[in-house]
Write a protein that holds these residues in place. Structure first.
Motif, short mmCIF file in Angstrom:
data_model
loop_
_atom_site.label_atom_id
_atom_site.label_comp_id
_atom_site.label_asym_id
_atom_site.label_seq_id
_atom_site.Cartn_x
_atom_site.Cartn_y
_atom_site.Cartn_z
N CYS A 89 76.90 51.64 30.93
CA CYS A 89 76.18 51.79 32.20
C CYS A 89 77.17 51.74 33.36
CB CYS A 89 75.15 50.67 32.38
SG CYS A 89 73.70 50.83 31.33
N SER A 90 76.92 52.53 34.38
CA SER A 90 77.76 52.51 35.56
C SER A 90 77.54 51.23 36.34
CB SER A 90 77.44 53.71 36.45
OG SER A 90 76.12 53.58 36.98
N GLU A 91 78.47 50.92 37.21
CA GLU A 91 78.32 49.73 38.06
C GLU A 91 77.06 49.85 38.92
OE1 GLU A 91 80.82 47.36 41.56
OE2 GLU A 91 81.84 48.83 40.26
N TYR A 92 76.77 51.06 39.35
CA TYR A 92 75.57 51.29 40.17
C TYR A 92 74.31 50.90 39.40
CZ TYR A 92 71.69 53.97 42.14
OH TYR A 92 70.46 54.33 42.64
N LEU A 93 74.19 51.34 38.13
CA LEU A 93 73.00 51.02 37.34
C LEU A 93 72.91 49.54 37.04
CD1 LEU A 93 72.50 53.88 34.70
CD2 LEU A 93 71.20 53.41 36.79
N ILE A 94 74.03 48.91 36.78
CA ILE A 94 74.03 47.47 36.50
C ILE A 94 73.54 46.70 37.73
CG2 ILE A 94 75.49 45.46 36.00
CD1 ILE A 94 77.20 47.33 34.26
N ILE B 81 72.31 61.14 40.69
CA ILE B 81 72.18 61.29 42.15
C ILE B 81 73.22 60.46 42.87
CG2 ILE B 81 70.68 60.78 44.12
CD1 ILE B 81 68.30 61.49 42.30
N GLU B 82 73.43 59.24 42.38
CA GLU B 82 74.43 58.36 42.99
C GLU B 82 75.84 58.92 42.83
OE1 GLU B 82 76.25 55.22 44.98
OE2 GLU B 82 74.17 55.95 44.95
N LYS B 83 76.13 59.51 41.67
CA LYS B 83 77.44 60.12 41.45
C LYS B 83 77.66 61.29 42.41
CE LYS B 83 77.79 58.93 36.53
NZ LYS B 83 77.72 59.45 35.14
N GLN B 84 76.63 62.10 42.61
CA GLN B 84 76.73 63.22 43.54
C GLN B 84 76.97 62.74 44.97
OE1 GLN B 84 73.24 65.68 43.08
NE2 GLN B 84 73.61 66.03 40.91
N ARG B 85 76.23 61.69 45.37
CA ARG B 85 76.42 61.12 46.70
C ARG B 85 77.83 60.59 46.88
NH1 ARG B 85 70.81 57.59 47.23
NH2 ARG B 85 69.43 59.33 47.76
N LYS B 86 78.35 59.93 45.84
CA LYS B 86 79.70 59.38 45.90
C LYS B 86 80.73 60.51 46.04
CE LYS B 86 82.68 56.02 43.59
NZ LYS B 86 82.81 55.10 42.40
N THR B 87 80.51 61.58 45.27
CA THR B 87 81.42 62.72 45.35
C THR B 87 81.38 63.36 46.74
OG1 THR B 87 81.15 63.20 43.00
CG2 THR B 87 81.95 64.99 44.39
N GLU B 88 80.18 63.51 47.29
CA GLU B 88 80.03 64.09 48.63
C GLU B 88 80.67 63.21 49.69
OE1 GLU B 88 75.87 64.62 49.00
OE2 GLU B 88 75.77 66.31 47.60
N ARG B 89 80.52 61.88 49.56
CA ARG B 89 81.14 60.96 50.53
C ARG B 89 82.65 61.04 50.45
NH1 ARG B 89 76.89 57.37 48.88
NH2 ARG B 89 78.31 56.33 47.41
N THR B 90 83.15 61.15 49.23
CA THR B 90 84.60 61.25 49.05
C THR B 90 85.14 62.53 49.68
OG1 THR B 90 84.50 59.98 46.98
CG2 THR B 90 86.46 61.33 47.34
N LYS B 91 84.44 63.63 49.46
CA LYS B 91 84.86 64.91 50.05
C LYS B 91 84.81 64.85 51.57
CE LYS B 91 83.53 67.96 46.24
NZ LYS B 91 82.62 69.07 45.83
N LEU B 92 83.79 64.19 52.10
CA LEU B 92 83.65 64.08 53.55
C LEU B 92 84.81 63.28 54.14
CD1 LEU B 92 82.06 64.50 56.16
CD2 LEU B 92 80.75 62.45 55.59
N VAL B 93 85.15 62.18 53.49
CA VAL B 93 86.26 61.35 53.98
C VAL B 93 87.57 62.12 53.90
CG1 VAL B 93 87.65 59.29 53.50
CG2 VAL B 93 85.15 59.15 53.44
N GLU B 94 87.77 62.83 52.80
CA GLU B 94 89.00 63.62 52.64
C GLU B 94 89.10 64.70 53.71
OE1 GLU B 94 88.69 65.01 48.67
OE2 GLU B 94 89.55 63.19 47.77
#
Length: 212
Positions: A37-42, A190-203
Motif C-alpha cells: 500500500c502507498s503511504e497515501y492509502l495507509i 488519483i493521488e498519484k496523478q495529482r502528485k505528478t501534476e504538482r511535481t510538473k508544476l513546481v518544475e
C-alpha cells in the motif's frame, strides 16, 4: 414441511449469517492491510475518521455474526445444527456422517476460549451498553476470526455436498470487499496523478524562474 426442507431452511439462515460475517471480515482485513500500500492509502486507512469508524463498525458486525454462529443459545448456530444431526437428534434421519459431526464439534470445543472472548465482547460492548466495559480488552486477532469462518465454511460445504449433492459456491461477484479494493485503488491512482501534476508544476515554475 419435511425434515429435509426444515433442515435446508435452517441451514440457509446459517449461510446468510456466515456470509455477512465473512464479507465483513474481508472488508476489515482490507482496511488494516498495509503491505503493497502507498503511504497515501495507509494514512487514509489509519488517520481518516471515516475509515476509523468503519473499522469499528465492521468489527461489531463480525463479533455479532460469530456470536450467532457459535454461541449455543442463539437460534441458528453451527453447534445446534451439528448436534441435531447426530444420532438421537432432530435431523438424525438425514444420515450424515457421524464421524464428521463429532470431529467438527471437537474443533469448535477447541476454540472455546476464543468463542468465550467473542461472547464477552458481544455482551459487554456491542449488544448491550455496559458501564463496566472499560477493562475489556480485545485479544482476538483477525487470523483467529478467519479460523472460525473457515471452520463454518467447511461445515456448510460438507453438508451441502453430502445432503444436497451440490457444491456450494462461496465466491461472490461485486462483493463489498472487491468494491472497496476498487475504490481504494482508484483513490490511489488519483493521488498519484495529482502528485505528478504538482511535481510538473513546481518544475515548470523553477524553470521559468531560472530563465529570468
Amino acid at each position: 414441511m419435511s425434515k429435509r426442507n426444515q433442515f435446508k431452511t435452517h441451514l440457509e439462515k446459517i449461510v446468510k449469517i456466515f456470509f455477512l460475517g465473512k464479507e465483513s471480515y474481508l472488508v476489515l482485513r482490507e482496511l488494516y492491510k498495509v503491505n503493497d500500500c502507498s503511504e497515501y492509502l495507509i494514512d487514509l486507512k489509519f488517520k481518516g475518521s471515516f475509515f476509523t469508524l468503519t473499522k469499528v463498525n465492521y468489527w461489531r458486525i463480525i463479533i455479532l455474526q460469530l456470536s450467532k454462529l457459535f454461541i449455543e443459545r442463539e437460534e441458528f448456530n453451527i453447534i445446534k445444527i451439528l448436534e441435531n444431526c447426530k444420532k438421537g437428534g432432530y435431523y438424525k434421519s438425514l444420515n450424515i456422517s457421524q464421524e464428521f459431526f463429532n470431529n467438527e464439534l471437537s474443533r469448535i470445543t477447541a476454540k472455546k476460549k476464543l468463542i468465550d472472548d467473542i461472547k464477552l465482547q458481544r455482551d459487554k460492548i456491542f449488544a448491550h451498553e455496559d458501564s463496566n466495559n472499560e477493562g475489556i480488552v480485545n485479544d482476538i486477532t483477525l487470523d483467529e476470526t478467519e479460523e472460525l469462518f473457515d471452520l463454518c465454511q467447511n461445515i456448510i460445504f460438507h453438508i451441502y455436498t453430502e445432503v444436497f449433492d451440490t457444491h456450494y459456491e462461496f465466491e461472490m461477484g461485486n462483493s463489498a470487499h472487491s468494491n472497496l479494493r476498487y475504490v481504494l485503488n482508484a483513490l490511489d491512482e488519483i493521488e498519484k496523478q495529482r502528485k505528478t501534476e504538482r511535481t510538473k508544476l513546481v518544475e515548470e515554475l523553477i524553470r521559468k524562474s531560472n530563465e529570468k
